[in-house]
Design an enzyme around this catalytic site. Structure first.
Site, PDB file in Angstrom:
ATOM      1  N   GLU A  37       0.791  -1.229   0.000  1.00  0.00           N
ATOM      2  CA  GLU A  37       0.000   0.000   0.000  1.00  0.00           C
ATOM      3  C   GLU A  37       0.828   1.286   0.000  1.00  0.00           C
ATOM      4  O   GLU A  37       0.285   2.358  -0.222  1.00  0.00           O
ATOM      5  CB  GLU A  37      -0.964   0.018   1.189  1.00  0.00           C
ATOM      6  CG  GLU A  37      -0.300   0.207   2.520  1.00  0.00           C
ATOM      7  CD  GLU A  37      -1.131   1.095   3.444  1.00  0.00           C
ATOM      8  OE1 GLU A  37      -2.342   1.221   3.229  1.00  0.00           O
ATOM      9  OE2 GLU A  37      -0.551   1.670   4.361  1.00  0.00           O
ATOM     10  N   ASN A  38       2.140   1.185   0.251  1.00  0.00           N
ATOM     11  CA  ASN A  38       3.015   2.364   0.207  1.00  0.00           C
ATOM     12  C   ASN A  38       4.031   2.277  -0.931  1.00  0.00           C
ATOM     13  O   ASN A  38       5.008   3.027  -0.948  1.00  0.00           O
ATOM     14  CB  ASN A  38       3.785   2.522   1.521  1.00  0.00           C
ATOM     15  CG  ASN A  38       2.879   2.696   2.721  1.00  0.00           C
ATOM     16  OD1 ASN A  38       2.967   1.939   3.676  1.00  0.00           O
ATOM     17  ND2 ASN A  38       2.001   3.674   2.687  1.00  0.00           N
ATOM     18  N   ASN A  65      -4.982   1.422   4.711  1.00  0.00           N
ATOM     19  CA  ASN A  65      -5.713   2.664   4.490  1.00  0.00           C
ATOM     20  C   ASN A  65      -5.248   3.447   3.267  1.00  0.00           C
ATOM     21  O   ASN A  65      -5.980   4.309   2.756  1.00  0.00           O
ATOM     22  CB  ASN A  65      -5.611   3.559   5.740  1.00  0.00           C
ATOM     23  CG  ASN A  65      -4.178   3.791   6.175  1.00  0.00           C
ATOM     24  OD1 ASN A  65      -3.450   2.848   6.470  1.00  0.00           O
ATOM     25  ND2 ASN A  65      -3.764   5.047   6.237  1.00  0.00           N
ATOM     26  N   HIS A  66      -4.045   3.182   2.746  1.00  0.00           N
ATOM     27  CA  HIS A  66      -3.553   3.916   1.576  1.00  0.00           C
ATOM     28  C   HIS A  66      -3.884   3.237   0.250  1.00  0.00           C
ATOM     29  O   HIS A  66      -3.460   3.727  -0.807  1.00  0.00           O
ATOM     30  CB  HIS A  66      -2.042   4.131   1.672  1.00  0.00           C
ATOM     31  CG  HIS A  66      -1.643   5.179   2.673  1.00  0.00           C
ATOM     32  ND1 HIS A  66      -2.003   6.511   2.532  1.00  0.00           N
ATOM     33  CD2 HIS A  66      -0.920   5.090   3.819  1.00  0.00           C
ATOM     34  CE1 HIS A  66      -1.509   7.193   3.559  1.00  0.00           C
ATOM     35  NE2 HIS A  66      -0.867   6.358   4.358  1.00  0.00           N
ATOM     36  N   HIS A 150      -3.658  -4.541   9.380  1.00  0.00           N
ATOM     37  CA  HIS A 150      -3.042  -3.225   9.198  1.00  0.00           C
ATOM     38  C   HIS A 150      -3.613  -2.290  10.258  1.00  0.00           C
ATOM     39  O   HIS A 150      -4.684  -1.708  10.092  1.00  0.00           O
ATOM     40  CB  HIS A 150      -3.378  -2.722   7.790  1.00  0.00           C
ATOM     41  CG  HIS A 150      -2.485  -1.636   7.301  1.00  0.00           C
ATOM     42  ND1 HIS A 150      -1.200  -1.866   6.870  1.00  0.00           N
ATOM     43  CD2 HIS A 150      -2.679  -0.308   7.155  1.00  0.00           C
ATOM     44  CE1 HIS A 150      -0.660  -0.729   6.467  1.00  0.00           C
ATOM     45  NE2 HIS A 150      -1.530   0.234   6.643  1.00  0.00           N
TER      46      HIS A 150
END
Length: 264
Positions: A37-38, A65-66, A150
């Protein structure tokens, strides 16, 4: 079955380090799960990077969340069963799904769930309830079940791990980007660690440039974060899971510099 889990991959330094490790060690693992996600500049993941991950023989990409930060990934989420968004977004949320079942390279089915915490995190549905709704169905199809949780709070991670003890093979935390030293196997056979850590530059602050992050703490003013570079590290887990019972047999942290990877 030997499983590799890789913590949050941050930007190009993280991808470079991940690929270097896989080049040396990929064949030692039967199944590979990576939190991506990053992966795109520290925020979100692009379709190009997702394709790169799968070209490197990564089996499943989990997130947090990203996952929504790059709009182009929305369509990709709908079309792939190997990239996940957290399962506990409100019912009816599209695109994507929160769990999948994928065969390992030896043909063993593995269930993977991506979930997100609620303590100090955006308000979404209860991860305990949403996982409970699908866990029995997944267990009918496979013995091995892996959960990427997460989340911010260690207490919430431990609570979910104990709640699912004996029902899943492994629960590992992501999101904080700091590897914890509490890997263990719970009484009913579920492997656990509070946070796998981060794969990326250790020169900054959890993957971001210190020159940007420190002024934000001092002034409280908004800053445009930039991915740190240099002193790259690989954080992950090497886990052995019994294919017949689904129980975790061993769990070992991996924490290597890029230089250490190069001499493996």
């Amino acid at each position: 079955m030997k499983v590799l889990v890789v913590g949050d991959v941050v930007g190009n330094p993280g991808r470079k380090t991940l690929y270097a490790y896989l080049e040396k060690m990929r064949d030692k693992y039967d199944f590979i799960v990576v939190n991506g996600e990053n992966a795109a500049g520290g925020f979100g993941i692009t379709t190009k990077i997702a394709d790169e991950f799968f070209d490197k023989k990564i089996d499943v990409i989990t997130s947090g969340n990203h996952i929504w930060d790059k709009k182009e990934i929305y369509t990709y989420l709908e079309g792939s069963d190997r990239i996940l968004r957290p399962i506990n977004y409100p019912k009816g949320t599209t695109p994507g799904k929160g769990y999948t079942i994928v065969e390992s390279k030896r043909g063993v089915k593995v269930g993977v769930i991506s979930a997100q915490g609620r303590v100090f995190m955006p308000p979404i549905d209860c991860p305990f309830e949403r996982i409970s709704e699908v866990i029995d169905e997944i267990r009918k199809q496979c013995k091995i079940i892996i959960v990427d949780f997460h989340a911010e709070a260690t207490s919430e991670k431990i609570a979910l791990g104990k709640y699912l003890d004996g029902k899943i093979s492994l629960l590992y935390g992501t999101h904080t980007h700091v590897q914890t030293a509490d890997e263990k196997i719970f009484l009913e056979g579920t492997g656990y660690i509070s946070d796998v850590g981060m794969t990326g530059s250790d020169s900054g602050i959890i993957g971001m440039s210190a020159e940007v992050v420190i002024p934000k703490f001092i002034t409280a003013l908004p800053q445009r974060f930039e991915v740190a570079e240099g002193n790259e590290r690989f954080n992950g887990l090497s886990v052995v899971i019994d294919e017949e019972t689904g129980e975790c047999e061993s769990i070992e942290r991996i924490n290597l510099s890029l230089k250490q990877i190069e001499i493996l």
